[in-house]
Design a protein around this motif. Sequence first.
Motif, mmCIF file in Angstrom:
data_model
loop_
_atom_site.group_PDB
_atom_site.id
_atom_site.type_symbol
_atom_site.label_atom_id
_atom_site.label_comp_id
_atom_site.label_asym_id
_atom_site.label_seq_id
_atom_site.Cartn_x
_atom_site.Cartn_y
_atom_site.Cartn_z
ATOM 1 N N HIS A 97 -62.266 -41.058 -108.435
ATOM 2 C CA HIS A 97 -62.004 -39.671 -108.017
ATOM 3 C C HIS A 97 -61.024 -39.674 -106.849
ATOM 4 C CE1 HIS A 97 -62.750 -35.607 -106.509
ATOM 5 N NE2 HIS A 97 -63.225 -35.342 -107.721
ATOM 6 N N TRP A 98 -60.170 -38.651 -106.769
ATOM 7 C CA TRP A 98 -59.148 -38.597 -105.727
ATOM 8 C C TRP A 98 -59.736 -38.574 -104.313
ATOM 9 C CZ3 TRP A 98 -59.015 -34.583 -102.296
ATOM 10 C CH2 TRP A 98 -59.649 -33.403 -102.658
ATOM 11 N N ARG A 99 -60.964 -38.071 -104.153
ATOM 12 C CA ARG A 99 -61.560 -38.011 -102.812
ATOM 13 C C ARG A 99 -62.034 -39.375 -102.322
ATOM 14 N NH1 ARG A 99 -65.106 -33.156 -104.356
ATOM 15 N NH2 ARG A 99 -66.412 -34.932 -104.782
ATOM 16 N N GLN A 100 -62.135 -40.363 -103.227
ATOM 17 C CA GLN A 100 -62.622 -41.689 -102.839
ATOM 18 C C GLN A 100 -61.780 -42.274 -101.709
ATOM 19 O OE1 GLN A 100 -65.399 -43.472 -104.189
ATOM 20 N NE2 GLN A 100 -65.039 -44.728 -102.386
ATOM 21 N N ARG A 101 -60.481 -42.080 -101.768
ATOM 22 C CA ARG A 101 -59.569 -42.594 -100.746
ATOM 23 C C ARG A 101 -59.961 -42.069 -99.359
ATOM 24 N NH1 ARG A 101 -53.474 -40.510 -101.221
ATOM 25 N NH2 ARG A 101 -52.969 -40.521 -99.038
ATOM 26 N N PHE A 102 -60.305 -40.800 -99.262
ATOM 27 C CA PHE A 102 -60.647 -40.201 -97.983
ATOM 28 C C PHE A 102 -62.053 -40.596 -97.538
ATOM 29 C CE2 PHE A 102 -57.435 -37.584 -100.019
ATOM 30 C CZ PHE A 102 -56.437 -37.680 -99.071
ATOM 31 N N TRP A 103 -62.955 -40.745 -98.500
ATOM 32 C CA TRP A 103 -64.303 -41.223 -98.202
ATOM 33 C C TRP A 103 -64.205 -42.632 -97.618
ATOM 34 C CZ3 TRP A 103 -67.924 -44.960 -99.416
ATOM 35 C CH2 TRP A 103 -69.264 -44.632 -99.187
ATOM 36 N N ASP A 104 -63.355 -43.472 -98.210
ATOM 37 C CA ASP A 104 -63.154 -44.843 -97.713
ATOM 38 C C ASP A 104 -62.595 -44.843 -96.293
ATOM 39 O OD1 ASP A 104 -64.090 -45.888 -100.107
ATOM 40 O OD2 ASP A 104 -62.078 -46.266 -100.922
ATOM 41 N N ILE A 105 -61.679 -43.925 -95.991
ATOM 42 C CA ILE A 105 -61.150 -43.821 -94.629
ATOM 43 C C ILE A 105 -62.294 -43.525 -93.654
ATOM 44 C CG2 ILE A 105 -59.737 -42.390 -93.074
ATOM 45 C CD1 ILE A 105 -57.741 -42.111 -95.443
ATOM 46 N N GLY A 106 -63.170 -42.608 -94.021
ATOM 47 C CA GLY A 106 -64.337 -42.298 -93.185
ATOM 48 C C GLY A 106 -65.212 -43.516 -92.962
ATOM 49 N N ARG A 107 -65.450 -44.291 -94.040
ATOM 50 C CA ARG A 107 -66.273 -45.501 -93.920
ATOM 51 C C ARG A 107 -65.611 -46.506 -92.978
ATOM 52 N NH1 ARG A 107 -70.405 -45.362 -93.452
ATOM 53 N NH2 ARG A 107 -70.727 -47.558 -93.695
ATOM 54 N N GLU A 108 -64.287 -46.685 -93.138
ATOM 55 C CA GLU A 108 -63.565 -47.646 -92.302
ATOM 56 C C GLU A 108 -63.594 -47.231 -90.834
ATOM 57 O OE1 GLU A 108 -59.720 -47.781 -94.140
ATOM 58 O OE2 GLU A 108 -60.528 -48.710 -95.964
ATOM 59 N N GLU A 109 -63.437 -45.943 -90.576
ATOM 60 C CA GLU A 109 -63.482 -45.461 -89.192
ATOM 61 C C GLU A 109 -64.862 -45.675 -88.588
ATOM 62 O OE1 GLU A 109 -61.037 -44.370 -87.068
ATOM 63 O OE2 GLU A 109 -59.763 -45.142 -88.666
ATOM 64 N N ARG A 110 -65.894 -45.442 -89.379
ATOM 65 C CA ARG A 110 -67.267 -45.658 -88.890
ATOM 66 C C ARG A 110 -67.492 -47.137 -88.582
ATOM 67 N NH1 ARG A 110 -71.975 -42.704 -88.071
ATOM 68 N NH2 ARG A 110 -73.500 -44.170 -87.336
ATOM 69 N N ALA A 111 -67.016 -48.010 -89.480
ATOM 70 C CA ALA A 111 -67.178 -49.448 -89.261
ATOM 71 C C ALA A 111 -66.459 -49.882 -87.990
ATOM 72 C CB ALA A 111 -66.666 -50.218 -90.468
ATOM 73 N N LEU A 112 -65.259 -49.362 -87.773
ATOM 74 C CA LEU A 112 -64.510 -49.695 -86.565
ATOM 75 C C LEU A 112 -65.240 -49.191 -85.317
ATOM 76 C CD1 LEU A 112 -62.040 -50.853 -85.138
ATOM 77 C CD2 LEU A 112 -60.880 -48.672 -85.577
ATOM 78 N N ALA A 113 -65.762 -47.972 -85.381
ATOM 79 C CA ALA A 113 -66.502 -47.422 -84.239
ATOM 80 C C ALA A 113 -67.731 -48.282 -83.940
ATOM 81 C CB ALA A 113 -66.909 -45.981 -84.518
ATOM 82 N N GLU A 114 -68.421 -48.731 -84.973
ATOM 83 C CA GLU A 114 -69.604 -49.572 -84.766
ATOM 84 C C GLU A 114 -69.216 -50.917 -84.166
ATOM 85 O OE1 GLU A 114 -71.509 -49.596 -88.592
ATOM 86 O OE2 GLU A 114 -72.346 -47.583 -88.307
ATOM 87 N N GLU A 115 -68.090 -51.480 -84.625
ATOM 88 C CA GLU A 115 -67.610 -52.750 -84.095
ATOM 89 C C GLU A 115 -67.223 -52.610 -82.620
ATOM 90 O OE1 GLU A 115 -63.951 -55.902 -84.896
ATOM 91 O OE2 GLU A 115 -64.467 -54.429 -86.436
ATOM 92 N N LEU A 116 -66.502 -51.535 -82.294
ATOM 93 C CA LEU A 116 -66.109 -51.312 -80.908
ATOM 94 C C LEU A 116 -67.318 -51.040 -80.008
ATOM 95 C CD1 LEU A 116 -62.912 -49.161 -81.458
ATOM 96 C CD2 LEU A 116 -63.022 -51.513 -80.599
ATOM 97 N N THR A 117 -68.293 -50.316 -80.534
ATOM 98 C CA THR A 117 -69.510 -50.049 -79.768
ATOM 99 C C THR A 117 -70.247 -51.353 -79.468
ATOM 100 O OG1 THR A 117 -69.724 -47.850 -80.728
ATOM 101 C CG2 THR A 117 -71.714 -48.819 -79.783
ATOM 102 N N ALA A 118 -70.353 -52.222 -80.468
ATOM 103 C CA ALA A 118 -71.026 -53.515 -80.262
ATOM 104 C C ALA A 118 -70.268 -54.347 -79.221
ATOM 105 C CB ALA A 118 -71.135 -54.271 -81.582
#
Length: 164
Positions: A97-118
């Motif tokens: 689905h075309w929205r998958q690309r944007f959902w993945d961006i959200g996941r990547e941003e969350r992962a980065l935020a969690e990494e930076l928080t750690a």
Amino acid sequence: MSATSRFHEVANDALVKISNNLWPEAKLALVIYTPGEPGKDIVLKDQGIVLDEVISTLRRGGLSIDGDNAYKRDLLDSVVGAMAFGVQNQNQPPSGHWRQRFWDIGREERALAEELTAALKLTRENLRACQATIHLCGGFDPAYVTDAQAAMKVADAALAKVSA
């Protein structure tokens, strides 16, 4: 017969006549609107018309992505929603689905935020341990202690904003 029904009949007859004079693969659409009164909208279209192609044709004819319209607002709401759901790891779109690309961006941003928080938590804890050592040992420059404590306050403020 009402005026609206009569208009539809006349417009349809005219569109049939125009269609008969177009090249075989051409499609025809007629849009009538009254600004601010969507209840008066009239859309007449050939059978088998592909509305995405109509939008592409309007785009080539001058339709701008900078304009303000409900279609664009809905589309962008969908994009923002997909990104937010990605951050939350919820409601993943179907595969392809075309929205998958944007959902993945959200996941990547969350992962980065969690990494930076750690990383910030680890750095803050190491700084706290250094402060404890300095306090116990004595003899160190007080400016270092003051600067390090100020840095810990900045880290604490940033960590307080993160729900981890």
